[in-house]
Motif scaffolding. Sequence first.
Motif, short mmCIF file in Angstrom:
data_model
loop_
_atom_site.label_atom_id
_atom_site.label_comp_id
_atom_site.label_asym_id
_atom_site.label_seq_id
_atom_site.Cartn_x
_atom_site.Cartn_y
_atom_site.Cartn_z
N HIS A 149 0.85 -1.18 0.00
CA HIS A 149 0.00 0.00 0.00
C HIS A 149 0.89 1.23 0.00
CE1 HIS A 149 0.76 -0.67 4.28
NE2 HIS A 149 0.36 0.56 4.54
N GLU A 150 0.28 2.40 -0.10
CA GLU A 150 1.03 3.60 -0.42
C GLU A 150 1.63 4.34 0.78
OE1 GLU A 150 -3.16 5.22 0.35
OE2 GLU A 150 -2.23 3.41 -0.47
N HIS A 151 1.35 3.97 2.00
CA HIS A 151 1.84 4.73 3.14
C HIS A 151 3.37 4.81 3.12
CE1 HIS A 151 -2.09 3.99 5.58
NE2 HIS A 151 -2.23 4.89 4.63
N GLY B 67 -4.60 1.04 -7.53
CA GLY B 67 -4.91 2.02 -6.51
C GLY B 67 -3.67 2.54 -5.79
N THR B 68 -2.74 1.64 -5.53
CA THR B 68 -1.50 2.05 -4.87
C THR B 68 -0.66 2.91 -5.80
OG1 THR B 68 -1.47 0.10 -3.43
CG2 THR B 68 0.63 1.20 -3.82
N ARG B 69 -0.62 2.53 -7.07
CA ARG B 69 0.16 3.35 -8.02
C ARG B 69 -0.35 4.78 -8.06
NH1 ARG B 69 1.60 2.02 -14.38
NH2 ARG B 69 2.83 3.90 -14.73
N GLU B 70 -1.64 4.94 -8.12
CA GLU B 70 -2.21 6.28 -8.17
C GLU B 70 -1.93 7.04 -6.89
OE1 GLU B 70 -6.52 8.51 -8.88
OE2 GLU B 70 -6.35 6.34 -9.13
N ALA B 71 -2.03 6.35 -5.76
CA ALA B 71 -1.88 7.02 -4.47
C ALA B 71 -0.43 7.41 -4.18
CB ALA B 71 -2.40 6.11 -3.36
N HIS C 6 -7.62 -1.55 5.91
CA HIS C 6 -6.69 -0.56 6.42
C HIS C 6 -7.01 0.76 5.72
CE1 HIS C 6 -3.17 0.78 8.52
NE2 HIS C 6 -2.52 1.09 7.42
N ASP C 7 -6.61 1.86 6.34
CA ASP C 7 -6.97 3.17 5.78
C ASP C 7 -5.98 3.59 4.68
OD1 ASP C 7 -4.86 3.53 7.49
OD2 ASP C 7 -5.74 5.22 8.58
N ALA C 8 -6.01 2.85 3.59
CA ALA C 8 -5.18 3.14 2.43
C ALA C 8 -6.04 2.93 1.18
CB ALA C 8 -3.96 2.22 2.41
N ALA C 9 -5.49 3.30 0.02
CA ALA C 9 -6.29 3.28 -1.20
C ALA C 9 -6.71 1.87 -1.60
CB ALA C 9 -5.49 3.92 -2.34
N GLU C 10 -5.77 0.94 -1.63
CA GLU C 10 -6.06 -0.44 -2.04
C GLU C 10 -5.08 -1.37 -1.33
OE1 GLU C 10 -7.41 -2.60 -6.22
OE2 GLU C 10 -5.91 -1.01 -6.27
#
Length: 273
Positions: free
Chosen positions: A56-58, A81-85, A119-123
């Motif tokens: 994920h993006e965090h 979703g992670t790529r965009e975030a 979890h509070d992430a995009a994907e």
Amino acid sequence: MRFSVLGSGSRGNATMVAAGSTSILIDAGFSGRELSARLEAVGRSAEQISAIVLTHEHGDHTRGAGVFARSHGTPLYMTAGTREACSRLLKGTETVHLYRPGYPVTVADLDVEPFITVHDAAEPVAVAIRDPESGLRLGIATDLGRPGVQAKHALRGCDALVIESNHDAEMLWAAAYPTAVKSRIASSHGHLSNRAAADLALELLSPRLAVVVLAHLSEETNTPALARSVMERALRRKGYGGQVLVAASDRPTPLVDLAELRQRNRPAQLSLF
């Protein structure tokens, strides 16, 4: 299969997994220079890393991903979703492969099964990794929120588990955090407590399981001794004879050789079930 948690906590998360001539990173939450140094500490060079899989993006999971990929030509695997975030980390010159949660993907010589987490992430996802040659399986699940059916299904039958044991519930609610932060951490979109991590491990316990690594410990609301104690008490009561390790944020765990560990534990483990 061998692995080392290069570091885990709010300051950064990364795990190196190796099988045969393949070495990959699950997450890259340290600077590129720090990732290289920690890899060297466990006998790997940055050039030996075949791919980086992002969950994920965090920032504590992605901080060094872009610069490491550009410096060493390392492919990145992530969801759309992670790529965009985390697009700000990428300059467009990286090799990016997109995968879909719930659909296994082959990364170098390893089979990676990504599954959705809460979890509070995009994907957000966690992963189970299988070495096709040996059949050994490693589950890596930090930032888990609450483990759902898909997570439990993917993590069953693993020879090793890296799971978050983020906080002690009493210490969390006594901490000097704002109430909103405490509620977020304790929520179904936050992090597992020591007790919740132990309950999950009990559900996943099987004769195959040789080692459990506790990860993503809070420095403010947990201690390594407390996290290990809760996990060991729960597992030992069910006859578990394997290892319980705690990943630190400032240094890698020793390199764990799963084939060797499984063979060493096998007679004792089989007698318990």
